[in-house]
Scaffold this active site. Structure first.
Site, PDB file in Angstrom:
ATOM      1  N   HIS A  44       9.734  14.159   8.627  1.00 49.63           N
ATOM      2  CA  HIS A  44      10.234  13.561   9.854  1.00 49.63           C
ATOM      3  C   HIS A  44      11.130  12.388   9.456  1.00 49.63           C
ATOM      4  O   HIS A  44      10.804  11.617   8.560  1.00 49.63           O
ATOM      5  CB  HIS A  44       9.061  13.073  10.697  1.00 49.63           C
ATOM      6  CG  HIS A  44       9.429  12.589  12.061  1.00 49.63           C
ATOM      7  ND1 HIS A  44      10.072  11.395  12.273  1.00 49.63           N
ATOM      8  CD2 HIS A  44       9.229  13.137  13.288  1.00 49.63           C
ATOM      9  CE1 HIS A  44      10.247  11.212  13.572  1.00 49.63           C
ATOM     10  NE2 HIS A  44       9.750  12.268  14.215  1.00 49.63           N
TER      11      HIS A  44
ATOM     12  N   THR B 240      11.919   9.434  10.542  1.00 53.35           N
ATOM     13  CA  THR B 240      11.406   8.058  10.531  1.00 53.35           C
ATOM     14  C   THR B 240       9.893   7.968  10.388  1.00 53.35           C
ATOM     15  O   THR B 240       9.374   6.930   9.988  1.00 53.35           O
ATOM     16  CB  THR B 240      11.809   7.326  11.825  1.00 53.35           C
ATOM     17  OG1 THR B 240      11.318   8.066  12.955  1.00 53.35           O
ATOM     18  CG2 THR B 240      13.320   7.191  11.924  1.00 53.35           C
ATOM     19  N   ALA B 241       9.174   9.057  10.705  1.00 58.09           N
ATOM     20  CA  ALA B 241       7.710   9.032  10.662  1.00 58.09           C
ATOM     21  C   ALA B 241       7.144   9.701   9.425  1.00 58.09           C
ATOM     22  O   ALA B 241       5.924   9.705   9.224  1.00 58.09           O
ATOM     23  CB  ALA B 241       7.123   9.687  11.918  1.00 58.09           C
ATOM     24  N   GLY B 242       7.998  10.281   8.581  1.00 58.35           N
ATOM     25  CA  GLY B 242       7.533  10.866   7.324  1.00 58.35           C
ATOM     26  C   GLY B 242       6.657  12.084   7.514  1.00 58.35           C
ATOM     27  O   GLY B 242       7.025  13.038   8.208  1.00 58.35           O
TER      28      GLY B 242
ATOM     29  N   HIS C  66       0.835  -1.199   0.000  1.00 58.97           N
ATOM     30  CA  HIS C  66       0.000   0.000   0.000  1.00 58.97           C
ATOM     31  C   HIS C  66       0.872   1.253   0.000  1.00 58.97           C
ATOM     32  O   HIS C  66       1.821   1.360   0.779  1.00 58.97           O
ATOM     33  CB  HIS C  66      -0.914   0.017   1.226  1.00 58.97           C
ATOM     34  CG  HIS C  66      -2.087   0.930   1.065  1.00 58.97           C
ATOM     35  ND1 HIS C  66      -1.963   2.304   1.036  1.00 58.97           N
ATOM     36  CD2 HIS C  66      -3.399   0.670   0.913  1.00 58.97           C
ATOM     37  CE1 HIS C  66      -3.157   2.853   0.879  1.00 58.97           C
ATOM     38  NE2 HIS C  66      -4.047   1.886   0.793  1.00 58.97           N
TER      39      HIS C  66
ATOM     40  N   GLY D 102       4.870  22.740   8.545  1.00 53.96           N
ATOM     41  CA  GLY D 102       6.106  22.119   9.002  1.00 53.96           C
ATOM     42  C   GLY D 102       7.090  21.881   7.883  1.00 53.96           C
ATOM     43  O   GLY D 102       6.947  22.379   6.770  1.00 53.96           O
TER      44      GLY D 102
END
Length: 316
Positions: free
Chosen positions: A170, A172-174, A83, A165
């Site tokens: 981010h 690792t969190a994108g 996905h 932002g």
């Protein structure tokens, strides 16, 4: 907004293989007056979907907390699945259920996006009814290139940078796509033959962007070693589910394939439910009390506790 308004939110998280991680994300979303309607893991897509509903401000807070927990425990540099995704908390849509308008949900999405950045440092793209730019209305345009491609693109192209932002994602969190939309039906149909070429051809022919059915988005994928036409029906009023299934049968005949069972991801509105329809009959163990939003609101799930191993869909 009506003080008694009910808002639904269906955040999608980029983790579908580790039940303990998803359980921790759902636990973090427990906020007074917010009802947990459904949560499930999809191992093949490496994705989980949570459905909550309640008063506007409480639902926003619940979604933000879930995104924050996902950013803490999901590392996209180590995650993969079929996905498309750009974030640990990949998509956070707000949907009016009663006493609220789509425009009011768009404002909630904007508020949520600002809070995500300020509280957790997660950049945000606004899509759907809350989109700040016309080229970001469609979710697939926002997610073009996925996490890896977008991570590189924001460094080269100002036009790809987040609405809130950034400019970098981010680490690792994108980033999260936060939006407002009407009800959609997330619907997957399996083929008896594990033929990805046929699944892709059927998806191409049925999706709206290729001249297919209005409001249908579709991909052909292999999931759990089965060919699947994975769809989002974004306008079930103009394009009823019966019409979608009839078109799939026509396409299967054209390509020499056979349709097998189907699945719903998350819940559907009462208006999309057709009791004796063939498409419903092809969904194993379908129970309207569990899968129809308005009915589930009358009997929500218990919030999971530490160590919980059971999800709301019964498919975990």
């Amino acid at each position: 907004m009506n003080s008694e308004a009910i808002i639904e939110c269906v955040p999608n998280f980029s983790e579908g293989t580790d039940l303990s991680k998803v359980s921790r994300i759902v636990q973090a979303m427990q906020v007074p007056s917010v009802s947990l309607l459904d949560w499930s893991l999809d191992l093949a897509h490496n994705r989980s979907v949570v459905t909550i509903a309640g008063p506007a401000e409480a639902v926003v807070e619940s979604a933000i907390r879930g995104a924050g927990k996902a950013a803490e425990i999901v590392d996209l540099t180590r995650q993969n699945g079929v996905h498309p995704r750009i974030g640990a908390a990949d998509v956070i849509p707000f949907i009016p259920v009663s006493g609220a308008s789509l425009a009011e949900c768009a404002l909630l999405a904007r508020q949520a996006g600002v809070s995500l950045w300020r509280r957790y440092g997660i950049p945000v793209y606004f899509y759907g009814a809350s989109a700040a730019r016309p080229d970001r209305v469609q979710l697939e345009d926002v997610r073009r290139g996925q996490f890896e491609g977008l991570r590189d693109a924001v460094r080269r192209e100002a036009a790809r940078r987040p609405d809130i932002g950034g400019p970098d994602l981010h680490e690792t969190a994108g980033a999260s796509a936060v939006g407002a939309r009407s009800f959609l039906v997330a619907y997957n149909v399996h083929l008896r033959q594990p033929d990805i070429t046929t699944a892709r051809a059927m998806a191409r022919d049925i999706r709206a962007s290729n001249g297919g059915l209005h409001g249908v988005k579709a991909l052909g994928v292999i999931a759990n070693d089965r060919a699947q036409v994975s769809m989002n029906i974004t306008d079930h009023v103009a394009t009823p589910m019966t019409k979608v299934y009839a078109r799939l049968k026509e396409l299967a005949l054209r390509y020499g394939a056979e349709l097998d069972d189907s699945e719903l991801i998350g819940l559907i509105p009462e208006a999309a439910y057709e009791k004796d329809a063939e498409w419903i009959a092809k969904i194993p163990n379908f129970d309207p009390a569990l899968k129809v939003v308005e009915r589930r609101l009358k009997n929500p799930l218990e919030w999971p506790v530490a160590g919980s191993t059971v999800g709301g869909s019964g498919r975990l």
